[in-house]
Design an enzyme around this catalytic site. Structure first.
Site, PDB file in Angstrom:
ATOM      1  N   SER A  64       0.795  -1.233   0.000  1.00 26.27           N
ATOM      2  CA  SER A  64       0.000   0.000   0.000  1.00 26.27           C
ATOM      3  C   SER A  64       0.825   1.281   0.000  1.00 26.27           C
ATOM      4  O   SER A  64       0.264   2.364  -0.222  1.00 26.27           O
ATOM      5  CB  SER A  64      -0.939   0.024   1.211  1.00 26.27           C
ATOM      6  OG  SER A  64      -2.034  -0.804   0.965  1.00 26.27           O
ATOM      7  N   LYS A  67       0.330   3.371  -2.993  1.00 21.84           N
ATOM      8  CA  LYS A  67      -0.850   4.221  -3.206  1.00 21.84           C
ATOM      9  C   LYS A  67      -0.481   5.710  -3.200  1.00 21.84           C
ATOM     10  O   LYS A  67      -1.138   6.520  -3.849  1.00 21.84           O
ATOM     11  CB  LYS A  67      -1.895   3.947  -2.117  1.00 21.84           C
ATOM     12  CG  LYS A  67      -2.505   2.540  -2.195  1.00 21.84           C
ATOM     13  CD  LYS A  67      -3.299   2.233  -0.933  1.00 21.84           C
ATOM     14  CE  LYS A  67      -3.950   0.865  -0.958  1.00 21.84           C
ATOM     15  NZ  LYS A  67      -4.542   0.505   0.351  1.00 21.84           N
ATOM     16  N   TYR A 189      -3.607  -2.420 -10.242  1.00 23.35           N
ATOM     17  CA  TYR A 189      -3.485  -2.272  -8.781  1.00 23.35           C
ATOM     18  C   TYR A 189      -2.623  -3.382  -8.171  1.00 23.35           C
ATOM     19  O   TYR A 189      -1.751  -3.120  -7.325  1.00 23.35           O
ATOM     20  CB  TYR A 189      -4.890  -2.252  -8.155  1.00 23.35           C
ATOM     21  CG  TYR A 189      -4.878  -2.244  -6.650  1.00 23.35           C
ATOM     22  CD1 TYR A 189      -4.572  -1.090  -5.936  1.00 23.35           C
ATOM     23  CD2 TYR A 189      -5.147  -3.408  -5.926  1.00 23.35           C
ATOM     24  CE1 TYR A 189      -4.544  -1.089  -4.547  1.00 23.35           C
ATOM     25  CE2 TYR A 189      -5.132  -3.415  -4.536  1.00 23.35           C
ATOM     26  CZ  TYR A 189      -4.823  -2.251  -3.851  1.00 23.35           C
ATOM     27  OH  TYR A 189      -4.782  -2.257  -2.474  1.00 23.35           O
ATOM     28  N   TYR A 240      -4.802   3.988   8.043  1.00 22.62           N
ATOM     29  CA  TYR A 240      -6.183   3.493   8.140  1.00 22.62           C
ATOM     30  C   TYR A 240      -6.789   3.801   9.514  1.00 22.62           C
ATOM     31  O   TYR A 240      -6.737   4.943   9.957  1.00 22.62           O
ATOM     32  CB  TYR A 240      -6.221   1.983   7.819  1.00 22.62           C
ATOM     33  CG  TYR A 240      -5.344   1.626   6.666  1.00 22.62           C
ATOM     34  CD1 TYR A 240      -5.638   2.108   5.394  1.00 22.62           C
ATOM     35  CD2 TYR A 240      -4.194   0.863   6.816  1.00 22.62           C
ATOM     36  CE1 TYR A 240      -4.829   1.816   4.312  1.00 22.62           C
ATOM     37  CE2 TYR A 240      -3.380   0.559   5.739  1.00 22.62           C
ATOM     38  CZ  TYR A 240      -3.706   1.048   4.496  1.00 22.62           C
ATOM     39  OH  TYR A 240      -2.903   0.764   3.448  1.00 22.62           O
ATOM     40  N   VAL A 258       1.268  -3.743   3.809  1.00 19.65           N
ATOM     41  CA  VAL A 258       1.236  -5.044   4.494  1.00 19.65           C
ATOM     42  C   VAL A 258       2.490  -5.893   4.222  1.00 19.65           C
ATOM     43  O   VAL A 258       2.624  -6.972   4.781  1.00 19.65           O
ATOM     44  CB  VAL A 258      -0.036  -5.865   4.177  1.00 19.65           C
ATOM     45  CG1 VAL A 258      -1.270  -5.207   4.764  1.00 19.65           C
ATOM     46  CG2 VAL A 258      -0.184  -6.135   2.691  1.00 19.65           C
TER      47      VAL A 258
HETATM   48  N1  LIG Z   1      -2.514  -2.332   3.385  1.00 18.44           N
HETATM   49  C1  LIG Z   1      -1.983  -2.886   2.316  1.00 18.44           C
HETATM   50  O1  LIG Z   1      -0.786  -2.885   2.104  1.00 18.44           O
HETATM   51  C2  LIG Z   1      -2.957  -3.627   1.432  1.00 18.44           C
HETATM   52  C3  LIG Z   1      -2.445  -3.834   0.035  1.00 18.44           C
HETATM   53  C4  LIG Z   1      -2.863  -5.144  -0.550  1.00 18.44           C
HETATM   54  N2  LIG Z   1      -2.323  -5.246  -1.876  1.00 18.44           N
HETATM   55  C5  LIG Z   1      -4.372  -5.260  -0.587  1.00 18.44           C
HETATM   56  O2  LIG Z   1      -4.950  -4.703  -1.467  1.00 18.44           O
HETATM   57  O3  LIG Z   1      -4.979  -5.895   0.214  1.00 18.44           O
END
Ligand SMILES: NC(=O)CC[C@H](N)C(=O)O
Length: 304
Positions: A64, A67, A189, A240, A258
């Site tokens: 993530s 992003k 994505y 988050y 993650v």
């Molecule tokens: N918080 C994350 O890093 C989530 C990214 C992961 N690729 C997902 O979409 O679930």
């Protein structure tokens, strides 16, 4: 003058033998085998000095964290309408939560939860000729390092198991907030999340946010105003439903993934990337957060 090398070495020493390191993300099967003992820190000052310790030179899945980079690429290309398609409010919910999306008619709360990142992915799929390659090249240019690449096994692993993301993309499509095919947006994505970087590369990638948008890009740089706004979104939404806790403990804009990476920054001063693959219950690196808390406490360098 702060002895930064001593500070990060002390933090590494404090945490390297910690028994309770959180759990490696296993909902993406390809990430499940990463060794939770890894712990790396890379600090980059705006004047070019760098300090590193531990596993700072090992590649990991940025997930993530990507992003923020897709947002940084999309914003200068699509500045007018972007904020009509995605909001800038913290969600107070996990990264893959869906019920607010339905309640709020397909406008994601912010670009750093999965639904919001899918809207940004859709924008890039519409604007770019070869979306995946063009985004990868953008990241390579930002870091000035042509070796940065996708881990295709990780992208495939998410394609096979990413039911939540399929649900989010279908919901966005149903509300008219995706222009492209659900599969094309998800393919983009899953690849953006599957980019691998070291802590050193990540601290470089985020220099633009500490430097009012300026970096080594020849075109499509963020304006100072756009960089300011992305920092605000990182501060309020980057972790988050733990964004408040991160601001409370660390006090820097930042973003987690993650894969266990966290990158944070102090405008006009530094970027710092930390990697420890074990996650807490909210999906943020457990030791990564502790390392950054120790860093801003020891150096007294935070936005507060
Ligand atoms: N918080 C994350 O890093 C989530 C990214 C992961 N690729 C997902 O979409 O679930």
């Amino acid at each position: 003058m702060i002895d930064f090398q001593n500070v990060i070495d002390t933090i590494h020493h404090n945490l390297k033998d910690e028994v309770f390191r959180g759990l490696v993300a296993n909902y993406i099967p390809e990430l499940a085998d990463i060794d939770a003992q890894n712990l790396g820190i890379h600090l980059r000052l705006l004047d070019g000095q760098t300090f590193a310790t531990g596993d700072w030179n090992k590649k990991f899945s940025i997930q993530s964290v990507s992003k923020v980079l897709t947002l940084a690429m999309a914003l200068p290309m699509y500045p007018e309408n972007l904020w009509q398609r995605v909001d800038v409010e913290p969600s107070g919910n996990p990264f893959n939560h869906l019920s607010l999306l339905e309640l709020e008619n397909g406008i994601p709360r912010n670009p750093l939860i999965n639904a919001g990142a899918l809207v940004i992915a859709d924008i890039l799929v519409s604007l770019l000729k070869n979306p995946k390659e063009d985004f990868l090249n953008y990241v390579r240019n930002v870091v000035d390092d042509p070796t940065i690449a996708f881990n295709l096994k990780v992208a495939e692993s998410e394609r096979l198991t990413g039911y939540n993301n399929y649900a989010a993309a279908n919901l966005l499509k149903a509300y008219g907030n995706l222009e492209n095919d659900v599969d094309d947006v998800l393919d983009f994505y899953f690849h953006q999340c599957a980019i691998e970087m070291t802590c050193e590369q990540l601290s470089k990638a985020f220099i633009m946010f500490a430097n009012h948008g300026a970096c080594c890009l020849k075109t499509n740089q963020l304006s100072p105003s756009q960089a300011k706004r992305i920092n605000a979104i990182m501060l309020t939404c980057g972790f988050y439903d733990e964004a408040g806790e991160f601001a409370f403990e660390v006090g820097l804009p930042g973003k987690s993934g993650v894969g266990g990476g966290i990158v944070a920054l102090l405008p006009n001063h530094f970027t710092i990337a930390v990697w420890s693959p074990g996650l807490n219950m909210k999906g943020n690196s457990l030791l990564g957060m502790q390392a950054l808390e120790q860093f801003t406490t020891m150096t007294k360098l935070s936005i507060f």
